[in-house]
Scaffold this motif. Sequence first.
Motif, short mmCIF file in Angstrom:
data_model
loop_
_atom_site.label_atom_id
_atom_site.label_comp_id
_atom_site.label_asym_id
_atom_site.label_seq_id
_atom_site.Cartn_x
_atom_site.Cartn_y
_atom_site.Cartn_z
N ALA A 1 66.99 24.97 82.54
CA ALA A 1 66.31 23.67 82.61
C ALA A 1 64.96 23.88 83.28
N ASP A 2 63.90 23.42 82.63
CA ASP A 2 62.56 23.63 83.19
C ASP A 2 62.35 22.79 84.46
N TYR A 3 63.05 21.64 84.54
CA TYR A 3 62.89 20.76 85.70
C TYR A 3 64.24 20.37 86.27
N GLY B 1 62.90 38.45 76.51
CA GLY B 1 63.07 37.00 76.61
C GLY B 1 63.38 36.38 75.27
N PHE B 2 63.73 35.12 75.30
CA PHE B 2 63.94 34.34 74.08
C PHE B 2 62.92 33.22 74.07
N ALA B 3 62.53 32.78 72.89
CA ALA B 3 61.62 31.65 72.80
C ALA B 3 62.13 30.70 71.74
N ASN C 1 61.52 23.90 87.98
CA ASN C 1 62.45 24.96 88.37
C ASN C 1 61.73 26.30 88.36
N PRO C 2 62.27 27.28 89.06
CA PRO C 2 61.67 28.61 88.93
C PRO C 2 61.90 29.15 87.52
N ASP C 3 60.98 29.95 87.02
CA ASP C 3 61.19 30.62 85.74
C ASP C 3 61.87 31.96 86.05
N VAL C 4 63.15 32.03 85.72
CA VAL C 4 63.96 33.20 86.09
C VAL C 4 63.37 34.47 85.47
N LEU C 5 63.10 34.38 84.18
CA LEU C 5 62.60 35.55 83.45
C LEU C 5 61.24 36.02 83.97
N ALA C 6 60.31 35.06 84.10
CA ALA C 6 58.96 35.42 84.56
C ALA C 6 59.03 35.97 85.98
N VAL D 1 67.72 40.70 80.16
CA VAL D 1 67.58 39.82 78.99
C VAL D 1 67.77 38.37 79.43
N GLY D 2 66.75 37.56 79.22
CA GLY D 2 66.86 36.13 79.55
C GLY D 2 67.26 35.36 78.32
N ALA D 3 68.57 35.22 78.12
CA ALA D 3 69.04 34.48 76.94
C ALA D 3 69.45 33.06 77.32
N ALA D 4 69.34 32.72 78.61
CA ALA D 4 69.76 31.39 79.05
C ALA D 4 68.73 30.33 78.67
N ALA D 5 69.21 29.12 78.47
CA ALA D 5 68.32 27.97 78.29
C ALA D 5 68.23 27.29 79.66
N ALA E 1 52.50 34.50 72.62
CA ALA E 1 51.81 34.01 73.83
C ALA E 1 52.75 34.11 75.04
N LYS E 2 54.04 33.77 74.84
CA LYS E 2 55.01 33.85 75.95
C LYS E 2 55.24 35.30 76.36
N LEU E 3 55.27 36.19 75.35
CA LEU E 3 55.46 37.62 75.62
C LEU E 3 54.39 38.09 76.60
N LYS F 1 52.23 36.10 78.46
CA LYS F 1 52.17 35.33 79.70
C LYS F 1 53.25 35.76 80.68
N LYS F 2 54.47 35.97 80.17
CA LYS F 2 55.57 36.32 81.08
C LYS F 2 55.68 37.83 81.30
N ASN F 3 54.77 38.58 80.67
CA ASN F 3 54.73 40.03 80.88
C ASN F 3 56.03 40.72 80.43
N1 CTP Z 1 63.32 30.98 81.06
C1 CTP Z 1 63.75 31.25 82.35
N2 CTP Z 1 63.62 30.30 83.32
C2 CTP Z 1 63.05 29.11 83.04
C3 CTP Z 1 62.61 28.81 81.71
C4 CTP Z 1 62.75 29.77 80.75
O1 CTP Z 1 64.25 32.34 82.62
N3 CTP Z 1 62.94 28.20 84.01
C5 CTP Z 1 63.42 32.03 80.04
C6 CTP Z 1 64.44 31.76 78.97
O2 CTP Z 1 65.70 32.34 79.29
C7 CTP Z 1 63.81 32.43 77.75
C8 CTP Z 1 62.32 32.32 77.99
O3 CTP Z 1 62.19 32.10 79.38
O4 CTP Z 1 64.13 33.81 77.72
C9 CTP Z 1 61.58 31.27 77.22
O5 CTP Z 1 62.03 30.01 77.45
P1 CTP Z 1 61.41 28.73 76.69
O6 CTP Z 1 62.11 27.52 77.18
O7 CTP Z 1 61.34 28.97 75.24
O8 CTP Z 1 59.92 28.77 77.17
P2 CTP Z 1 59.16 28.08 78.31
O9 CTP Z 1 58.45 29.17 79.00
O10 CTP Z 1 60.06 27.20 79.11
O11 CTP Z 1 58.09 27.23 77.51
P3 CTP Z 1 58.23 25.85 76.68
O12 CTP Z 1 59.51 25.17 77.12
O13 CTP Z 1 57.00 25.15 77.02
O14 CTP Z 1 58.27 26.24 75.22
#
Ligand code: CTP
Length: 417
Positions: free
Chosen positions: A292-294, A339-341, A320-325, A286-290, A353-355, A357-359
């Motif tokens: 940081a995208d960068y 995942g969470f959105a 940053n790497p996308d942990v969940l994806a 479960v990816g419940a973390a927020a 769409a995220k569901l 895209k991130k499989n």
């Molecule tokens: N997530 C993650 N690693 C990241 C960014 C997001 O694991 N670098 C995970 C979050 O824990 C969450 C999901 O992805 O479960 C969705 O995150 P969200 O920020 O809503 O989506 P993004 O894919 O980052 O898209 P955007 O910010 O453009 O809405």
Amino acid sequence: MSSTLRAKKVLLGITGGIAAYKAAELCRLFIKAGARVQVVMSAGAQEFITPLTLQALSGEPVRHALLDAEAEAGMGHIELAKWAELVVVAPASANFLAKVNAGMADDLLTTLLLATEAPIYIAPAMNQAMWANPVTQRNLSELDLTLGTRLTLLPPDSGEQACGDIGPGRLMEPVDIVANVEASFVRGLHAQTKGTQVLAGKHVLLTAGPTQESIDPVRYISNHSSGKMGFALAEEFYAAGARVTVIAGPVALNCGSYITRVDVLTADEMLRAAYAGLADGIDIFVGAAAVADYRPANTEPQKIKKNSQAQAMSIELVENPDVLASMAKQGNKAVTMVGFAAETKNVVPYARAKLEKKNLDMIVANDVSAEDIGFNSDDNAVTIVTANKEMVLAKQSKQAIAKLIVAEVAILHNNKG
Ligand code: CTP
């Protein structure tokens, strides 16, 4: 998609309060969902709405007297308590809550509450001052503690009240009550209430909280995530019998020693910890973390000094790497990915769409445009999105939301099989 309430036996209790009129709509919605409804009204409820209305809607005679020889001859009160597969009391008055908490059984409804072994849903409604009164709140928390997973509280909405006051105390909308009951009356939660741990032997790995990306030794980029939702989920997964590991960003929260906790700061560290968990063997992620995208392209080793000549400064950021994806990409189909959105508009389409895209197997969509829920709040309201359904969970505590999410994840995972 047929409702989880199809053919279920619902005992609908109505107590005295102006919101009793909304119980008629609630009854209709339960019937529409395919449930069988037996209505039981308190004496007070009958002052606000007639049994005849409820009889017409439920198609069954309404029960109200404990010692009614004729009704008892048909189906005795203990038999009625056993008949019910779930009990919903809406509206529940302050008086009713006090009586149930005290274990009183002085009318049919309170007696049934004591006699039933079914899951109980209570939707209180009352004047805002009565709701806020510490005595009412104490009754509710004691009931919650005593009944544990058997009780689901469906908290009142806030707004203008029939008496003219403004505040919390309005009955949760009937459509939301039904959605909440539908979501939790599933094999998962039901099995839990009967003491079976639906996720026994499973390993759940969760990420929670924000990440912190350093600019220099004293500054960083982060966000407002409190980690409350992730930690509430960890507790509920544990309650469902799972072994739980939480990878936590910097949060001011504690968790029980029965949960394995790995503290991290950055997205990179979070990813490494997640991969380590995957190697250890997991069933649900479960990816419940927020996250940081960068992050800053370079972390300065020394504190950056102010340059008074420059009017502006910029920091170069890299993704940053996308942990969940990344976890989903590892391709272990047996692992259920959740995942969470966080969205501010088009919540469900964006989440879907995220569901894809991130499989993922499930995404929990949060409308973060609402001020009273989300990030630092104790409450949340979400929509659970899977490949073939959407389920709205109305505003309630993060713990209550977590319980419903865990029930849904358990079903999804156990059906994957
Ligand atoms: N997530 C993650 N690693 C990241 C960014 C997001 O694991 N670098 C995970 C979050 O824990 C969450 C999901 O992805 O479960 C969705 O995150 P969200 O920020 O809503 O989506 P993004 O894919 O980052 O898209 P955007 O910010 O453009 O809405």
